[in-house]
Scaffold this active site. Structure first.
Site, PDB file in Angstrom:
ATOM      1  CG  ASP A  76      76.156  70.331 -78.555  1.00 46.65           C
ATOM      2  OD1 ASP A  76      76.304  71.534 -78.786  1.00 46.65           O
ATOM      3  OD2 ASP A  76      76.486  69.791 -77.478  1.00 46.65           O
TER       4      ASP A  76
ATOM      5  CD  GLU B 239      75.943  78.241 -71.418  1.00 47.97           C
ATOM      6  OE1 GLU B 239      75.232  78.811 -72.260  1.00 47.97           O
ATOM      7  OE2 GLU B 239      75.555  77.251 -70.757  1.00 47.97           O
TER       8      GLU B 239
END
Length: 546
Positions: A173, A257
Site C-alpha cells: 500500500d 479479499e
C-alpha cells in the site's frame, strides 16, 4: 532502451509536442529508435492474422497462399485455446482524492506502451472511499469515466475492483484511502462496526461481516450500501460493460479479499510469519458465536474465541490451540472453526448474490479474490489460514467450499502468490506456496470454475515469471484463465524489467512456452526490444515518456 513496434494498430509520431516531454508529469522513459531509410520493415499484426480468412484475399493471390492462410488460421486458433491473457494493475492512486484521473498524459503513454507489449488490459481499484465520499448515495465516477475512455482508445480491456476496503496499512500500500467519511463517522459512534481482536484492537480496513444485515449505515445495511454502489457503477458504465470493462472483481474483505484482517501490517501489529489472530470480538460477532453455541447446547463455547490461540507474531507450536495435537483438532475447535469460516462464506454469498443480480446480462465476468496465506502451510493446523477464515488443515480442505460458493454465482476464483517457490521461502516459516496453489487448482477443477492468478509481491526477474508460466500452463485443464500483474510503476519500464515483462506476456500468449525475444528484428516478429547505452539516449529522435 529501444522499443520498436511491429503492429498495424500503433505507429508513433516522431514529432510529438514538447508538452508531452514534461518530466514532472511523466515519471519514466521509453525511447523509440530511429529507423534508417534504407530499412524496409513490414508492420504485422498477429491478431489480424489469426482472424484472417481466404475470403478476404485478393483474386491475384495463388491457391498456395490461400492454403497457407487456412493452415495459419487453424494454428492460431489452436494457440489461442492455451492463451493466458495478461492484465496489469494500475497504481493505487490512479484516481485522485478530488475524483479526477491522476497524471492523464502519463497514463496515456503508459497504456500505449502496455498495448505494444501485447498486454490484454489493465486492472483498477474503484475505491468506495473516493467515489462515495461526499455522502450516502452521492457518487462521483468522473475520474474512472476518463480512464475507461482512454482504455477504449488504446484497444485494451479493463478489470474493475469494487474496493469496499481502505487502502493503507498492508504490504504494497503506497497511499492512504480510508473508508468514506460518513462511514467513519458511524464507526466513531459505534466502534463495533469494524473487526476487533481479543485485545480490543479495532481494525478500520473493512466493516465487520457481523453487521452485514443490520441498518447501521444511516438506515442502510452494509450489503445494501455495497449493492447500491455496484448498481451505480453498472448504470454509469452500461455502454462499456462486456466490451471494454470485461471483469468486475467484487471486494469482500481487507485488500479486496474474502478473508478476515487477521494479519494487519499497520503499526507493526503483525510481522511475517506470525500466525495472526482471530477477528471475532466485536459485539455482533460475539452475539453470533453465542447463539451458535447455545443452539448445540454448549453455551460455554460461545463466550469468545479460543483462549489459547496465542498472539499475532507467535508460531503454531507456541500455542495450545494451533500446536500439533492442539485444541484445533477437538470437538470445540471444530465447532469454532466451522462457525468462523462459515460466517465468512455467508458474507461472500450475500455480496456475490447481489453482484450476480446487478451485473447479470451485462457481458462482464464476475471474480472474487482469495488470499494466498502460504506460511505454516506445512504444519498440521495451518494456523495462519485458520485465523484468516480458511478452515484448511491436514484433515480438511478449506478451499473447495469457497470454490463451490464461487461456482454457485458463476464467479472466477482469483488467487495470489502464483510467482512464489517453496525453495525461496524461509525454512522456519513452514511455507509452501506451490502446494497451496496446487490445492486451489484442484478445488477449482472440482467445482468446475475458472482460476485466475496474481503475483503477491512485485516481480521483475525471469525466475518469478517462469514460475507463473509453469503454473499457468497445464495439460490437465487446471491452468489459468487470466493473470494480473502487480503492479505498474516507474520501475517496470526500466531496462531488463521491461524486457522480462514483454517476454512473459509473449510467452503467456503462446500457451506458456517460455522463450527470449531476439536481440535484433530479423523477420516477421511481433515485437522487438533492444537495449542501448544510456549515453546514446539523447541521440534518439523520439522520446515517449511513461
Amino acid at each position: 532502451m529501444t522499443l520498436t513496434l511491429r503492429s498495424s494498430n500503433y505507429f508513433t509520431n516522431l514529432r510529438q509536442p514538447k508538452s508531452l516531454r514534461n518530466s514532472e508529469d511523466l515519471p519514466g522513459l521509453i525511447c523509440f529508435a530511429r529507423i534508417k531509410p534504407s530499412c524496409c520493415i513490414r508492420a504485422f499484426n498477429p491478431i489480424q492474422a489469426a482472424h484472417f480468412t481466404p475470403e478476404k484475399t485478393s483474386s491475384t493471390e495463388t491457391s498456395r497462399n490461400e492454403r497457407w492462410e487456412k493452415l495459419h488460421e487453424l494454428a492460431a486458433h489452436h494457440t489461442n485455446d492455451k492463451r493466458v491473457p495478461v492484465f496489469v494493475m494500475l497504481p493505487l492512486d490512479t484516481v485522485t482524492v478530488g475524483g479526477s484521473l491522476s497524471k492523464p498524459r502519463a497514463m496515456n503513454a503508459s497504456l500505449m506502451a502496455l498495448k505494444s507489449a501485447g498486454v490484454e488490459g489493465i486492472m483498477v481499484d474503484a475505491w468506495w472511499g473516493l467515489v462515495e465520499k461526499d455522502g450516502p448515495l452521492r457518487y462521483n465516477w468522473d475520474g474512472y469515466a476518463e480512464l475507461v475512455q482512454m482504455v477504449q482508445k488504446h484497444g485494451l480491456k479493463l478489470q474493475v475492483v469494487m474496493s469496499f476496503h481502505q487502502c493503507g496499512g498492508n504490504v504494497g500500500d503506497s497511499c492512504s484511502i480510508p473508508l468514506p467519511p460518513w462511514v467513519l463517522e458511524e464507526i466513531s459512534k459505534n466502534p463495533d462496526l469494524v473487526y476487533t481482536d481479543k485485545s480490543g484492537r479495532r481494525n478500520p480496513e473493512y466493516i465487520s461481516l457481523g453487521c452485514d444485515s443490520l441498518p447501521v449505515l444511516q438506515g442502510r445495511t452494509p450489503i445494501q450500501a455495497y449493492s447500491d454502489y455496484m448498481r451505480s457503477f453498472r448504470d454509469r458504465f452500461k455502454d462499456y460493460l462486456g466490451n471494454v470493462i470485461v471483469e468486475i472483481q467484487v471486494g469482500m474483505g481487507p485488500c479486496g479479499e474474502l478473508r478476515y484482517p487477521s494479519y494487519p501490517g499497520s503499526n507493526g501489529t503483525w510481522r511475517f510469519p506470525g500466525i495472526g489472530e482471530f477477528q471475532c470480538y466485536d459485539k455482533y460477532m460475539k452475539a453470533s458465536l453465542q447463539a451458535a453455541a447455545e443452539a448445540i447446547g454448549q453455551r460455554e463455547w460461545g463466550n469468545g474465541g479460543p483462549h489459547d490461540s496465542g498472539h499475532y507474531n507467535q508460531f503454531p507450536e507456541d500455542t495450545g490451540f494451533f500446536r500439533r495435537e492442539g485444541t484445533w483438532n477437538t470437538k470445540y475447535g471444530e465447532f469454532f472453526l466451522e462457525w468462523y469460516s462459515g460466517k465468512l462464506l455467508e458474507h461472500g454469498d450475500r455480496i456475490l448474490e447481489s453482484a450476480e443480480g446487478i451485473f447479470q446480462g451485462t457481458g462482464a465476468k464476475l471474480s472474487g479474490k482469495v488470499a494466498g496465506v502460504h506460511w505454516h502451510y506445512k504444519t498440521r493446523s495451518h494456523a495462519a489460514e485458520l485465523t484468516a477464515g480458511y478452515y484448511n488443515t491436514r484433515n480438511r480442505d478449506g478451499y473447495l467450499p469457497i470454490a463451490r460458493l464461487f461456482a454457485k454465482h458463476g464467479v472466477v476464483f482469483n488467487f495470489t502468490c502464483m510467482e512464489m517457490k517453496d525453495g525461496e521461502q524461509p525454512e522456519h516459516a513452514g511455507c509452501s506456496p506451490e502446494g497451496l496453489v496446487q490445492q486451489v487448482k484442484i478445488a477449482t477443477q472440482t467445482a468446475r470454475i475458472e482460476l485466475a492468478g496474481e503475483n503477491a509481491l512485485e516481480i521483475y526477474d525471469a525466475s518469478g515469471y517462469a514460475q507463473v508460466l509453469a503454473t499457468s500452463n497445464s495439460h490437465s485443464g487446471s491452468g489459468l484463465s487470466a493473470f494480473t500483474y502487480l503492479r505498474m510503476n516507474k520501475k517496470l519500464f526500466d531496462g531488463d524489467n521491461w524486457r522480462h515483462l514483454v517476454e512473459f506476456v509473449k510467452s503467456m500468449s503462446e500457451g506458456g512456452t517460455s522463450h527470449r525475444l531476439p536481440a535484433s528484428d530479423s523477420s516477421r516478429t511481433d515485437l522487438y526490444v533492444g537495449f542501448i547505452r544510456e549515453k546514446n539516449v539523447q541521440k534518439l529522435k523520439e522520446k515517449a515518456l511513461v
